[in-house]
Design an enzyme around this catalytic site. Structure first.
Site, PDB file in Angstrom:
ATOM      1  N   GLN A 100      43.534  45.776 -69.159  1.00 29.66           N
ATOM      2  CA  GLN A 100      45.103  45.569 -69.481  1.00 29.66           C
ATOM      3  C   GLN A 100      45.463  44.186 -68.720  1.00 29.66           C
ATOM      4  O   GLN A 100      46.415  43.773 -69.477  1.00 29.66           O
ATOM      5  CB  GLN A 100      45.544  46.475 -68.269  1.00 29.66           C
ATOM      6  CG  GLN A 100      45.716  48.030 -68.741  1.00 29.66           C
ATOM      7  CD  GLN A 100      46.382  48.820 -67.650  1.00 29.66           C
ATOM      8  OE1 GLN A 100      46.438  48.665 -66.492  1.00 29.66           O
ATOM      9  NE2 GLN A 100      47.005  50.032 -68.278  1.00 29.66           N
ATOM     10  N   ALA A 285      52.870  54.842 -66.399  1.00 30.23           N
ATOM     11  CA  ALA A 285      53.283  53.873 -67.745  1.00 30.23           C
ATOM     12  C   ALA A 285      54.470  52.916 -67.293  1.00 30.23           C
ATOM     13  O   ALA A 285      54.502  51.683 -67.775  1.00 30.23           O
ATOM     14  CB  ALA A 285      53.629  54.662 -68.732  1.00 30.23           C
ATOM     15  N   ASP A 287      55.108  51.217 -64.480  1.00 31.23           N
ATOM     16  CA  ASP A 287      54.418  50.220 -64.060  1.00 31.23           C
ATOM     17  C   ASP A 287      53.774  49.367 -64.873  1.00 31.23           C
ATOM     18  O   ASP A 287      53.809  47.929 -65.057  1.00 31.23           O
ATOM     19  CB  ASP A 287      53.687  50.391 -62.850  1.00 31.23           C
ATOM     20  CG  ASP A 287      52.815  49.460 -62.410  1.00 31.23           C
ATOM     21  OD1 ASP A 287      52.823  48.521 -62.172  1.00 31.23           O
ATOM     22  OD2 ASP A 287      51.581  49.732 -62.138  1.00 31.23           O
ATOM     23  N   GLN A 288      52.972  49.952 -65.696  1.00 30.55           N
ATOM     24  CA  GLN A 288      52.023  49.317 -66.744  1.00 30.55           C
ATOM     25  C   GLN A 288      52.473  48.600 -67.926  1.00 30.55           C
ATOM     26  O   GLN A 288      52.152  47.514 -68.528  1.00 30.55           O
ATOM     27  CB  GLN A 288      51.064  50.215 -67.026  1.00 30.55           C
ATOM     28  CG  GLN A 288      49.971  50.727 -65.820  1.00 30.55           C
ATOM     29  CD  GLN A 288      49.059  51.831 -66.519  1.00 30.55           C
ATOM     30  OE1 GLN A 288      49.001  52.178 -67.486  1.00 30.55           O
ATOM     31  NE2 GLN A 288      48.913  52.621 -65.494  1.00 30.55           N
ATOM     32  N   HIS A 314      54.111  50.057 -56.855  1.00 28.50           N
ATOM     33  CA  HIS A 314      53.605  49.014 -57.817  1.00 28.50           C
ATOM     34  C   HIS A 314      54.550  48.530 -58.814  1.00 28.50           C
ATOM     35  O   HIS A 314      54.787  47.511 -59.146  1.00 28.50           O
ATOM     36  CB  HIS A 314      52.649  49.909 -58.787  1.00 28.50           C
ATOM     37  CG  HIS A 314      51.302  49.949 -57.980  1.00 28.50           C
ATOM     38  ND1 HIS A 314      50.261  50.759 -58.064  1.00 28.50           N
ATOM     39  CD2 HIS A 314      50.751  49.037 -57.115  1.00 28.50           C
ATOM     40  CE1 HIS A 314      49.235  50.563 -57.446  1.00 28.50           C
ATOM     41  NE2 HIS A 314      49.492  49.230 -56.972  1.00 28.50           N
TER      42      HIS A 314
END
Length: 346
Positions: A100, A285, A287-288, A314
């Site tokens: 990532q 998802a 956060d990402q 996060h």
């Protein structure tokens, strides 16, 4: 130079990984102090060192403080150099977190970036391989990111030894993400991956997932994947569901002494909550994906908007960090039991 307090929020490794990836993406020098200050063993650990060294090689960066235990680092990137890179965490450190970070850093590369990483594919406190491949990757592809990923071998705690591959291709202009209407989810899909453990464990996990969704009048198709080439024993369950516009998911790694039935049921319940809420991004998802949405907002001057159940620590830390690197702001409103998040150019 951008200065980042690594003790902010939960004070973990996420701030470090994201800050250095953004440093490469935006070609900005960064200094991170208080690295993992709120963890029991503060400072750089081998898995964090691995990702920073990959990003250093990728961007021909000048660095200071890259050693295990270091509480502060300096990172000065030059330019992203396409090519092939190989990295071995040497432990069961998460390979998906490394992928990532490298994917985010490679968004502006003019040449393909290929990375092979060895380590833990399915470990606690990180996306499982199947969540990464079945939820995260489809979401970034929806934005226009051109990336292909491949699993060679699973790696569980403590020995790791898993192997994965990723290639990021130069892409066109990325798109925003605009889904703020409640979603309808139906079929649940999933994988129970197991290594060096009796088959009845994966069977029990699978059956508990199917029973849970049947009891809620929903269909679940769950397969079992055995990979006994992993160096350590382990089991992980990953579930996901698609609406017409997006995908939500959840994953849990098994632990010694934790019943297989509970593992399947708890993972199923987590996904069920996301589906029932009708969100457009699940909690993880959210956060990402935020760094990508912030990048699109700053570059294209175009907002993204989505629904999520809640903002994790996060996510809040990511918002704070992204505003340091990019001219963006975040607007959060309560809507029907969910959070409506808008990512706007500042």
């Amino acid at each position: 130079m951008i200065e980042v307090d690594g003790s902010y929020g939960e004070g973990g490794g996420q701030i470090l990984r994201t800050a250095v990836a953004l440093s490469v993406l935006m070609n900005e020098e960064v200094s991170v102090t208080g690295v993992r200050a709120k963890r029991p063993n503060p400072g750089l650990r081998p898995q964090h060192l691995t990702v920073i060294k990959v990003l250093k090689e990728l961007s021909e960066a000048e660095t200071k403080g890259l050693s295990v235990g270091s509480r502060s680092i300096f990172f000065s990137p030059k330019r992203v150099v396409g090519g092939r890179y190989v990295s071995d965490v040497g432990t069961a450190g998460s390979v998906t977190l490394i992928l990532q970070a490298v994917l985010l850093a490679s968004l502006k590369s003019s040449k393909p970036v290929s990375l092979t990483v060895k380590g833990g594919t399915d470990v606690k406190w990180s996306p499982s391989w199947d969540y990464f491949a079945r939820v995260f990757v489809p979401l970034v592809k929806r934005l226009g990111v051109k990336v292909e990923v491949d699993l060679v071998r699973r790696g569980f705690y403590p020995a790791g030894g898993g192997e994965v591959k990723m290639t990021v291709f130069p892409g066109e202009k990325l798109s925003s993400f605009k889904i703020d209407e409640p979603q309808r989810y139906g079929l649940v899909e999933g994988v129970v991956a197991i290594s060096k453990l009796p088959s009845h464990i994966s069977t029990r996990v699978r059956h508990s997932v199917i029973r849970f969704f049947l009891s809620n009048s929903m269909e679940a198709k769950v397969s079992v994947e055995r990979d006994d080439e992993s160096l350590s024993e382990g089991v992980v369950v990953t579930l996901w569901s698609n609406s017409d516009e997006t995908v939500v998911g959840g994953a849990m790694v098994g632990e010694r002494g934790f019943p297989a039935e509970k593992l399947g049921e708890r993972c199923a319940m987590t996904l069920f909550h996301e589906m029932q809420a009708g969100v457009s991004l699940d909690v993880n998802a959210t956060d990402q994906l935020l760094p990508y949405l912030a990048f699109v907002a700053s570059k294209n001057h175009e907002s993204s908007v989505f629904l999520t159940r809640e903002l994790s620590s996060h996510t809040r830390t990511n918002m704070w960090l992204l505003e340091k690197f990019l001219p963006v702001r975040f607007e959060v409103k309560d809507v029907g039991g969910c959070k409506r998040v808008e990512v706007k150019p500042a």
